[in-house]
Design a protein around this motif. Structure first.
Motif, PDB file in Angstrom:
ATOM      1  N   GLY A  30      78.813  12.903 161.960  1.00  0.00           N
ATOM      2  CA  GLY A  30      78.046  12.701 160.738  1.00  0.00           C
ATOM      3  C   GLY A  30      77.973  11.232 160.375  1.00  0.00           C
ATOM      4  O   GLY A  30      78.446  10.362 161.102  1.00  0.00           O
ATOM      5  N   GLY A  31      77.371  10.950 159.238  1.00  0.00           N
ATOM      6  CA  GLY A  31      77.248   9.567 158.812  1.00  0.00           C
ATOM      7  C   GLY A  31      76.755   9.468 157.388  1.00  0.00           C
ATOM      8  O   GLY A  31      76.489  10.467 156.720  1.00  0.00           O
ATOM      9  N   LEU A  32      76.627   8.249 156.925  1.00  0.00           N
ATOM     10  CA  LEU A  32      76.210   7.969 155.561  1.00  0.00           C
ATOM     11  C   LEU A  32      74.689   7.995 155.475  1.00  0.00           C
ATOM     12  O   LEU A  32      74.011   7.181 156.092  1.00  0.00           O
ATOM     13  N   ARG A  33      74.162   8.953 154.739  1.00  0.00           N
ATOM     14  CA  ARG A  33      72.717   9.096 154.586  1.00  0.00           C
ATOM     15  C   ARG A  33      72.249   8.192 153.454  1.00  0.00           C
ATOM     16  O   ARG A  33      72.732   8.298 152.325  1.00  0.00           O
ATOM     17  N   LYS A  34      71.329   7.306 153.749  1.00  0.00           N
ATOM     18  CA  LYS A  34      70.798   6.387 152.735  1.00  0.00           C
ATOM     19  C   LYS A  34      69.872   7.148 151.793  1.00  0.00           C
ATOM     20  O   LYS A  34      69.134   8.030 152.211  1.00  0.00           O
ATOM     21  N   ARG A  35      69.917   6.760 150.495  1.00  0.00           N
ATOM     22  CA  ARG A  35      69.094   7.442 149.500  1.00  0.00           C
ATOM     23  C   ARG A  35      68.326   6.443 148.639  1.00  0.00           C
ATOM     24  O   ARG A  35      68.169   6.629 147.445  1.00  0.00           O
ATOM     25  N   GLY A  36      67.883   5.368 149.225  1.00  0.00           N
ATOM     26  CA  GLY A  36      67.127   4.370 148.470  1.00  0.00           C
ATOM     27  C   GLY A  36      68.058   3.515 147.634  1.00  0.00           C
ATOM     28  O   GLY A  36      69.003   2.923 148.139  1.00  0.00           O
TER      29      GLY A  36
END
Length: 167
Positions: free
Chosen positions: A88-94
């Motif tokens: 998994g990983g860090l999902r960017k959200r703006g």
């Protein structure tokens, strides 16, 4: 005797992916959807290299299979959910802070099933330790490959012998 833990992961995974591509191409095949999917929820695009084959080199599917096989060797009985956490990983959200998202389970499950059909991995269904574990055949392949890589690395760099001896 040298084992998988003594070899750097990026070098070992690259060599293991080539080995799986050359020897287990009939058992380990990427599914049809592998060329269209991202490798994780934190990625923005699908990989640049195809999943099957790229200039007679292994595609990204074989590199992921090699990584999962190495992870099974290191961590012992491990299930799909822990492997999802690893990939998994860090999902960017703006503008908002990113959130951790687990990796895709279908991809991990498919690779584990292919490794099982190749005879490199088996299931354990004990009460305490559930998950997949590497077989003796898989361990011997990984140990032989680690010894070959170690011999190649020590030919190039004599200080590596002292470094690994001090670990």
């Amino acid at each position: 005797m040298v084992n998988v833990l003594d070899i750097p992961g990026n070098i070992f995974n690259k060599r293991l992916a080539k080995y799986l591509f050359e020897n287990y191409r009939d058992k380990i095949k990427p599914p049809y959807w592998a060329n269209f999917v991202k490798t994780g929820p934190d990625r923005e695009r699908n990989p640049d290299i195809p999943a099957e084959e790229y200039n007679n080199e292994p595609g990204w599917w074989y590199y992921r299979a090699a990584s999962i096989l190495r992870r099974l060797y290191i961590k012992g009985p491990i299930g799909v959910s822990r492997l999802r956490k690893y990939y998994g990983g860090l999902r960017k959200r703006g503008m908002e802070p990113g959130k951790f998202r687990r990796g895709y389970g279908k991809m991990v499950r498919s690779i584990l099933q292919e490794l099982e059909s190749a005879g490199l991995v088996t299931k354990i269904l004990d009460n305490k330790n559930k998950g997949r574990v590497i077989t003796n055949e898989g361990k011997s392949i990984l140990d032989k490959l680690a010894n070959e890589i170690y011999k190649d690395l020590t030919k190039d760099n004599k200080n590596l012998v002292e470094y690994i001896g001090n670990l």
